[in-house]
Design an enzyme around this catalytic site. Structure first.
Site, PDB file in Angstrom:
ATOM      1  N   PRO A 197     -26.675  -3.179  -9.555  1.00  0.00           N
ATOM      2  CG  PRO A 197     -26.715  -1.831 -11.459  1.00  0.00           C
ATOM      3  CD  PRO A 197     -26.250  -3.169 -10.957  1.00  0.00           C
ATOM      4  CE1 TYR A 246      -3.141  -2.924   0.314  1.00  0.00           C
ATOM      5  CE2 TYR A 246      -3.484  -2.394   2.631  1.00  0.00           C
ATOM      6  CZ  TYR A 246      -3.768  -3.170   1.527  1.00  0.00           C
ATOM      7  OH  TYR A 246      -4.681  -4.187   1.633  1.00  0.00           O
ATOM      8  CG  PHE A 272     -13.591  -5.007  -1.760  1.00  0.00           C
ATOM      9  CD1 PHE A 272     -13.022  -3.777  -1.456  1.00  0.00           C
ATOM     10  CD2 PHE A 272     -12.953  -5.815  -2.676  1.00  0.00           C
ATOM     11  CE1 PHE A 272     -11.834  -3.373  -2.062  1.00  0.00           C
ATOM     12  CE2 PHE A 272     -11.770  -5.422  -3.282  1.00  0.00           C
ATOM     13  CZ  PHE A 272     -11.210  -4.196  -2.979  1.00  0.00           C
ATOM     14  N   PRO A 273     -16.864  -4.742   1.985  1.00  0.00           N
ATOM     15  CG  PRO A 273     -17.128  -3.326   3.799  1.00  0.00           C
ATOM     16  CD  PRO A 273     -16.082  -3.912   2.912  1.00  0.00           C
ATOM     17  N   GLY A 333     -18.918  -5.048  -5.366  1.00  0.00           N
ATOM     18  CA  GLY A 333     -19.465  -5.989  -6.330  1.00  0.00           C
ATOM     19  C   GLY A 333     -20.964  -6.129  -6.339  1.00  0.00           C
TER      20      GLY A 333
END
Length: 289
Positions: A221, A65, A214-215, A218
């Site tokens: 819509p 990072y 990544f709560p 992905g």
């Protein structure tokens, strides 16, 4: 530095260390696309110190990072580290001049990355190292044995205290465990992506933590609309509902949401403490269908 212990979810034991189930992920503290320093250096330091003051004892970082930026910020803000703090890092990828994440899993690569993490974090042994597999698009099949054997050797030398795996398939988790004990698995998992349901439950039975990243990542819509509708009914944000659902999913789930803002950090903490009813959970479970 005074701390509070009133965090949602209580604690979980990683190896021999009890950590807050609500943790903090440092990736967002680096510059755009996780490259270079933050635009607000003092703000980044303030967020890290606010996390500790709130009672967080699990911080997730990586030498990739920045590269090295988040490690150096953590060291500047928190060193000498509180005894209760566990800093988890990852190896298995480098950064290239274009900001890409090329894999780096040969024994020499992994030793170099461990040594870089030791130097930039300012420690003699790393609390927890996750062996990251796959690529930026997700997990990939293949053996983890050689890479994990390298980390197990570094653990035996006293450079690493605990081992975990990241971005892995269930088969890779099983293979890693034949090499050395693990304390956690770190994979993408959320309301919309439930592919690891069986793995979460199996790990809980073996007292191994599952750390989702990544709560809110992905979602289609339609799925986002469904989550927003539930959040509106509960007078909460979608992130609050997503974090609360993860905490209630299983006691071995540990959260590492990231933010650059102290105000947002406190919003995330409050949101994760949202109480979801059986009816709420049933409706949220339909998002993944």
């Amino acid at each position: 530095m005074s701390t509070s212990t009133t965090l949602p979810g209580g604690t979980w034991t990683l190896g021999d260390s009890a950590v807050s189930r609500f943790g903090y992920g440092a990736m967002q503290l680096a510059g755009p696309w996780v490259v270079g320093p933050p635009a607000d250096h003092d703000g980044a330091i303030a967020v890290l110190r606010a996390a500790i003051e709130a009672g967080i004892t699990h911080i997730d970082t990586s030498g990739a990072y920045g590269p090295h930026v988040t490690n150096e910020l953590i060291r500047e803000a928190l060193h000498p580290y509180p005894a209760a703090l566990l800093v988890a890092t990852k190896v298995g990828a480098d950064r290239d001049a274009e900001g890409g994440w090329p894999t780096a899993r040969r024994p020499a690569d992994l030793r170099r990355q461990v040594e870089e993490n030791l130097r930039t974090l300012g420690v003699e042994a790393l609390d927890l190292v996750n062996m990251r597999m796959g690529d930026a698009q997700g997990t990939r099949p293949g053996s983890i044995a050689e890479a994990f054997e390298t980390l197990a050797g570094l653990q035996q030398q006293g450079l690493i205290r605990r081992l975990g795996v990241s971005n892995v398939t269930p088969e890779q988790v099983a293979e890693a465990r034949t090499v050395a004990p693990i304390v956690c698995v770190q994979n993408m998992y959320n309301l919309a992506h439930r592919h690891d349901d069986d793995l979460v439950d199996a790990l809980a039975g073996d007292h191994i933590a599952y750390v989702p990243f990544f709560p809110l990542g992905g979602f289609s819509p339609i799925q986002s609309q469904e989550l927003s509708a539930v959040a509106a009914r509960l007078d909460a944000t979608p992130m609050a509902v997503a974090l609360a659902w993860l905490l209630q999913r299983s006691p071995n789930v540990l959260l590492i949401p990231g933010t650059r803002s102290t105000a947002h950090l406190h919003e995330n903490i409050a949101g994760a403490g949202l109480s979801l009813s059986a009816e709420d959970l049933a409706e949220l479970d339909r998002i993944a269908l």
